[in-house]
Design a protein around this motif. Structure first.
Motif, PDB file in Angstrom:
ATOM      1  N   LEU A   1      10.941 -30.668 -18.894  1.00 43.26           N
ATOM      2  CA  LEU A   1      11.248 -31.472 -20.066  1.00 43.26           C
ATOM      3  C   LEU A   1      12.454 -30.874 -21.009  1.00 43.26           C
ATOM      4  CD1 LEU A   1      10.232 -33.793 -21.827  1.00 43.26           C
ATOM      5  CD2 LEU A   1       8.794 -32.350 -22.870  1.00 43.26           C
ATOM      6  N   PRO A   2      13.302 -31.459 -21.122  1.00 42.43           N
ATOM      7  CA  PRO A   2      14.367 -31.082 -21.931  1.00 42.43           C
ATOM      8  C   PRO A   2      14.143 -31.131 -23.567  1.00 42.43           C
ATOM      9  CG  PRO A   2      15.340 -32.841 -20.714  1.00 42.43           C
ATOM     10  CD  PRO A   2      13.769 -32.961 -20.325  1.00 42.43           C
ATOM     11  N   SER A   3      14.847 -30.337 -24.195  1.00 37.36           N
ATOM     12  CA  SER A   3      14.455 -29.860 -25.724  1.00 37.36           C
ATOM     13  C   SER A   3      14.377 -31.302 -26.406  1.00 37.36           C
ATOM     14  CB  SER A   3      15.369 -29.160 -26.156  1.00 37.36           C
ATOM     15  OG  SER A   3      16.854 -29.690 -26.629  1.00 37.36           O
ATOM     16  N   THR A   4      14.730 -32.292 -26.110  1.00 40.08           N
ATOM     17  CA  THR A   4      14.599 -33.439 -26.919  1.00 40.08           C
ATOM     18  C   THR A   4      13.125 -34.124 -26.940  1.00 40.08           C
ATOM     19  OG1 THR A   4      15.241 -34.869 -25.201  1.00 40.08           O
ATOM     20  CG2 THR A   4      17.116 -34.214 -26.685  1.00 40.08           C
ATOM     21  N   GLY A   5      12.346 -33.606 -25.897  1.00 47.13           N
ATOM     22  CA  GLY A   5      11.076 -33.906 -25.830  1.00 47.13           C
ATOM     23  C   GLY A   5       9.782 -32.903 -26.412  1.00 47.13           C
ATOM     24  N   TRP A   6      10.285 -31.986 -27.074  1.00 47.10           N
ATOM     25  CA  TRP A   6       9.547 -31.078 -27.489  1.00 47.10           C
ATOM     26  C   TRP A   6      10.034 -30.281 -28.661  1.00 47.10           C
ATOM     27  CZ3 TRP A   6      10.293 -25.841 -27.379  1.00 47.10           C
ATOM     28  CH2 TRP A   6      11.085 -25.295 -26.482  1.00 47.10           C
ATOM     29  N   SER A   7       9.249 -29.537 -29.158  1.00 44.07           N
ATOM     30  CA  SER A   7       9.847 -28.587 -30.446  1.00 44.07           C
ATOM     31  C   SER A   7       8.732 -27.421 -30.630  1.00 44.07           C
ATOM     32  CB  SER A   7      10.088 -29.326 -31.733  1.00 44.07           C
ATOM     33  OG  SER A   7       8.824 -30.122 -32.352  1.00 44.07           O
ATOM     34  N   SER A   8       9.190 -26.573 -31.655  1.00 50.18           N
ATOM     35  CA  SER A   8       8.344 -25.660 -31.906  1.00 50.18           C
ATOM     36  C   SER A   8       7.663 -25.821 -33.213  1.00 50.18           C
ATOM     37  CB  SER A   8       9.097 -24.342 -32.279  1.00 50.18           C
ATOM     38  OG  SER A   8       8.128 -23.249 -32.771  1.00 50.18           O
TER      39      SER A   8
ATOM     40  N   ASP B   1      -0.361 -15.528 -33.556  1.00 52.44           N
ATOM     41  CA  ASP B   1      -0.862 -14.052 -34.319  1.00 52.44           C
ATOM     42  C   ASP B   1       0.473 -13.157 -34.340  1.00 52.44           C
ATOM     43  OD1 ASP B   1      -3.126 -15.308 -34.801  1.00 52.44           O
ATOM     44  OD2 ASP B   1      -4.108 -14.452 -33.324  1.00 52.44           O
ATOM     45  N   ASP B   2       1.314 -13.232 -33.372  1.00 47.74           N
ATOM     46  CA  ASP B   2       2.206 -12.350 -33.008  1.00 47.74           C
ATOM     47  C   ASP B   2       3.717 -12.974 -33.685  1.00 47.74           C
ATOM     48  OD1 ASP B   2       0.773 -10.481 -31.573  1.00 47.74           O
ATOM     49  OD2 ASP B   2       0.994 -11.563 -29.820  1.00 47.74           O
ATOM     50  N   GLY B   3       3.541 -14.102 -34.223  1.00 47.86           N
ATOM     51  CA  GLY B   3       4.719 -14.515 -34.920  1.00 47.86           C
ATOM     52  C   GLY B   3       5.627 -15.604 -34.256  1.00 47.86           C
ATOM     53  N   PHE B   4       5.263 -15.879 -33.011  1.00 44.52           N
ATOM     54  CA  PHE B   4       5.949 -16.550 -32.083  1.00 44.52           C
ATOM     55  C   PHE B   4       5.718 -18.141 -32.226  1.00 44.52           C
ATOM     56  CE2 PHE B   4       6.276 -12.624 -29.593  1.00 44.52           C
ATOM     57  CZ  PHE B   4       7.665 -12.556 -29.217  1.00 44.52           C
ATOM     58  N   GLY B   5       6.731 -18.774 -32.177  1.00 45.76           N
ATOM     59  CA  GLY B   5       6.336 -20.353 -32.214  1.00 45.76           C
ATOM     60  C   GLY B   5       5.606 -20.757 -31.159  1.00 45.76           C
ATOM     61  N   ILE B   6       4.837 -22.058 -31.396  1.00 43.81           N
ATOM     62  CA  ILE B   6       4.094 -22.762 -30.395  1.00 43.81           C
ATOM     63  C   ILE B   6       4.433 -23.768 -30.200  1.00 43.81           C
ATOM     64  CG2 ILE B   6       1.682 -23.450 -30.079  1.00 43.81           C
ATOM     65  CD1 ILE B   6       0.526 -21.617 -32.154  1.00 43.81           C
ATOM     66  N   PRO B   7       4.846 -24.205 -28.830  1.00 44.68           N
ATOM     67  CA  PRO B   7       5.568 -25.415 -28.313  1.00 44.68           C
ATOM     68  C   PRO B   7       4.686 -26.981 -28.701  1.00 44.68           C
ATOM     69  CG  PRO B   7       4.757 -24.255 -26.469  1.00 44.68           C
ATOM     70  CD  PRO B   7       4.469 -23.387 -27.620  1.00 44.68           C
ATOM     71  N   ALA B   8       5.176 -27.742 -28.938  1.00 44.57           N
ATOM     72  CA  ALA B   8       4.598 -28.945 -29.267  1.00 44.57           C
ATOM     73  C   ALA B   8       5.316 -30.002 -28.551  1.00 44.57           C
ATOM     74  CB  ALA B   8       4.334 -29.520 -30.774  1.00 44.57           C
ATOM     75  N   ILE B   9       4.666 -30.957 -27.783  1.00 45.67           N
ATOM     76  CA  ILE B   9       5.233 -31.956 -26.972  1.00 45.67           C
ATOM     77  C   ILE B   9       5.299 -33.501 -27.729  1.00 45.67           C
ATOM     78  CG2 ILE B   9       5.034 -33.389 -24.757  1.00 45.67           C
ATOM     79  CD1 ILE B   9       4.392 -29.776 -24.998  1.00 45.67           C
ATOM     80  N   HIS B  10       6.284 -33.865 -27.758  1.00 41.62           N
ATOM     81  CA  HIS B  10       6.389 -35.403 -28.419  1.00 41.62           C
ATOM     82  C   HIS B  10       6.243 -36.416 -27.651  1.00 41.62           C
ATOM     83  CE1 HIS B  10       7.360 -32.796 -31.874  1.00 41.62           C
ATOM     84  NE2 HIS B  10       8.555 -32.490 -31.745  1.00 41.62           N
TER      85      HIS B  10
ATOM     86  N   CYS C   1      17.750 -17.307 -17.763  1.00 42.34           N
ATOM     87  CA  CYS C   1      16.634 -18.505 -17.177  1.00 42.34           C
ATOM     88  C   CYS C   1      15.259 -18.538 -17.821  1.00 42.34           C
ATOM     89  CB  CYS C   1      16.294 -17.844 -15.594  1.00 42.34           C
ATOM     90  SG  CYS C   1      15.385 -16.304 -15.432  1.00 42.34           S
ATOM     91  N   HIS C   2      15.385 -18.348 -19.132  1.00 41.77           N
ATOM     92  CA  HIS C   2      14.182 -18.331 -19.912  1.00 41.77           C
ATOM     93  C   HIS C   2      13.743 -19.760 -20.233  1.00 41.77           C
ATOM     94  CE1 HIS C   2      13.157 -19.173 -24.501  1.00 41.77           C
ATOM     95  NE2 HIS C   2      12.139 -18.662 -23.889  1.00 41.77           N
ATOM     96  N   VAL C   3      12.461 -19.825 -20.102  1.00 39.30           N
ATOM     97  CA  VAL C   3      11.940 -21.155 -19.968  1.00 39.30           C
ATOM     98  C   VAL C   3      10.532 -20.910 -20.959  1.00 39.30           C
ATOM     99  CG1 VAL C   3      12.719 -22.095 -17.788  1.00 39.30           C
ATOM    100  CG2 VAL C   3      10.537 -20.793 -17.782  1.00 39.30           C
ATOM    101  N   VAL C   4      10.024 -22.267 -21.246  1.00 41.95           N
ATOM    102  CA  VAL C   4       8.902 -22.358 -21.920  1.00 41.95           C
ATOM    103  C   VAL C   4       7.804 -23.083 -21.139  1.00 41.95           C
ATOM    104  CG1 VAL C   4       7.666 -22.816 -24.215  1.00 41.95           C
ATOM    105  CG2 VAL C   4       9.958 -22.166 -24.243  1.00 41.95           C
TER     106      VAL C   4
ATOM    107  N   PHE D   1      17.076 -17.203 -26.345  1.00 42.49           N
ATOM    108  CA  PHE D   1      17.287 -18.030 -27.448  1.00 42.49           C
ATOM    109  C   PHE D   1      15.932 -18.552 -27.965  1.00 42.49           C
ATOM    110  CE2 PHE D   1      17.861 -22.225 -28.975  1.00 42.49           C
ATOM    111  CZ  PHE D   1      18.803 -22.225 -29.910  1.00 42.49           C
ATOM    112  N   GLU D   2      15.587 -18.356 -29.100  1.00 43.37           N
ATOM    113  CA  GLU D   2      14.188 -18.910 -29.862  1.00 43.37           C
ATOM    114  C   GLU D   2      13.054 -18.539 -28.763  1.00 43.37           C
ATOM    115  OE1 GLU D   2      15.170 -22.663 -31.094  1.00 43.37           O
ATOM    116  OE2 GLU D   2      16.732 -21.943 -32.514  1.00 43.37           O
ATOM    117  N   PRO D   3      12.625 -17.428 -28.433  1.00 44.83           N
ATOM    118  CA  PRO D   3      11.409 -17.282 -27.648  1.00 44.83           C
ATOM    119  C   PRO D   3      10.170 -17.919 -28.535  1.00 44.83           C
ATOM    120  CG  PRO D   3      12.064 -15.300 -28.569  1.00 44.83           C
ATOM    121  CD  PRO D   3      13.273 -16.247 -29.081  1.00 44.83           C
TER     122      PRO D   3
END
Length: 304
Positions: free
Chosen positions: A152-159, A164-173, A221-224, A264-266
């Motif tokens: 899923l490309p970045s246009t379909g999800w966001s942070s 608790d560690d300060g990392f963003g949680i992915p949310a699918i739109h 090769c960073h992915v979420v 980039f924005e882990p």
């Protein structure tokens, strides 16, 4: 012994070739021995064999050249490989391997001919090694199931928010722009982008790269991982130890996390694609693609 073995195999495949070689050998023996009686018989025989095998291969390949005006460069290359005795599967595998490494379709035939070297006399220039590699890869794929992975490309999800560690949680739109790629089990995500030939692999290459060739020395090769496919209670090592029961992807190891920190924005479910190996239980896995990447190679001050 090698010439004799090839001679025997060729003779079994074509009685015409056998008769031609035998006739040519006798003619050459008579001609050459009349001029140089000290030339060994086996040398004359092998010389005659190579000469006739060359002509035989040229005749076989010329049959496919009759329709060259209507054949694509790929079809011409495949016809040439078939004329050398390679199977359909290996011929197509060789072509796919060259295309994956940046050889344009228009240059396929000249490249393969260059790798074939002086094949008439057994002087290979790399084609045999490439064919052996393709054969091994085909053998590795035998018996392995095909899996489907969704990207899923970045246009379909966001942070959305932070853990608790300060990392963003992915949310699918929306999954509307997600695309699927089929791959054999045992492949890692980075290699799908690097070497994949199935549908949409070329699309994946636009989003995912692997600057370090998979040695975990970069973060390109960073992915979420989709949160539903991520298990934060297990590390990647623990998951690997119980791979038969793996239904989700674990957290990264410490060395992998060091590289993710440079990505980039882990996010909380970030992983490196080269460290995620697909198993049967991961069929249908959903991977979120970041909108950009950090390549450390871009910041190295090379000398002019």
């Amino acid at each position: 012994r090698l010439i004799g073995a090839v001679f025997s195999s060729a003779a079994q495949q074509s009685s015409f070739l056998t008769q031609s070689i035998s006739s040519a050998a006798n003619n050459n023996i008579s001609l050459i021995c009349s001029q140089s009686s000290f030339i060994p018989f086996v040398l004359v025989r092998n010389t005659a064999f190579c000469y006739m095998l060359n002509n035989f291969n040229r005749r076989r390949f010329s049959m496919s050249k009759d329709d060259s005006s209507t054949q694509s460069p790929t079809q011409q290359t495949e016809a040439f490989l078939l004329s050398l005795g390679y199977s359909n599967a290996i011929s197509k595998g060789i072509i796919d391997a060259l295309i994956q490494n940046g050889i344009p379709h228009s240059s396929l035939l000249s490249m393969v001919k260059g790798l074939a070297g002086r094949y008439e006399v057994g002087e290979d220039a790399g084609l045999e090694a490439l064919a052996a590699s393709v054969k091994k890869e085909l053998e590795n794929e035998q018996g392995k199931e095909k899996l489907k992975v969704w990207f899923l490309p970045s246009t379909g999800w966001s942070s959305d928010g932070e853990d608790d560690d300060g990392f963003g949680i992915p949310a699918i739109h929306s999954m509307d722009r997600a695309f699927a790629v089929e791959v054999h089990e045992g492949t890692n995500l980075a290699d799908i982008a690097r070497f994949g030939t199935s549908e949409n692999c070329d699309v994946l290459r636009e989003y995912l790269e692997c600057a370090c060739n998979g040695i975990m020395a970069c973060s390109t090769c960073h992915v979420v991982v989709h949160p539903e496919w991520f298990d934060s209670s297990k590390t990647s090592d623990e998951v690997a130890a119980s791979v038969d029961e793996q239904t989700k992807i674990g957290t990264p190891s410490e060395p992998e996390q060091d590289m993710i920190d440079l990505a980039f924005e882990p996010l909380s479910t970030s992983r490196l694609g080269c460290q995620i190996t697909l198993t049967k239980a991961l069929d249908g896995l959903v991977i979120l693609l970041p909108k950009s990447s950090n390549n450390l190679m871009d910041d190295i001050p090379f000398d002019d």
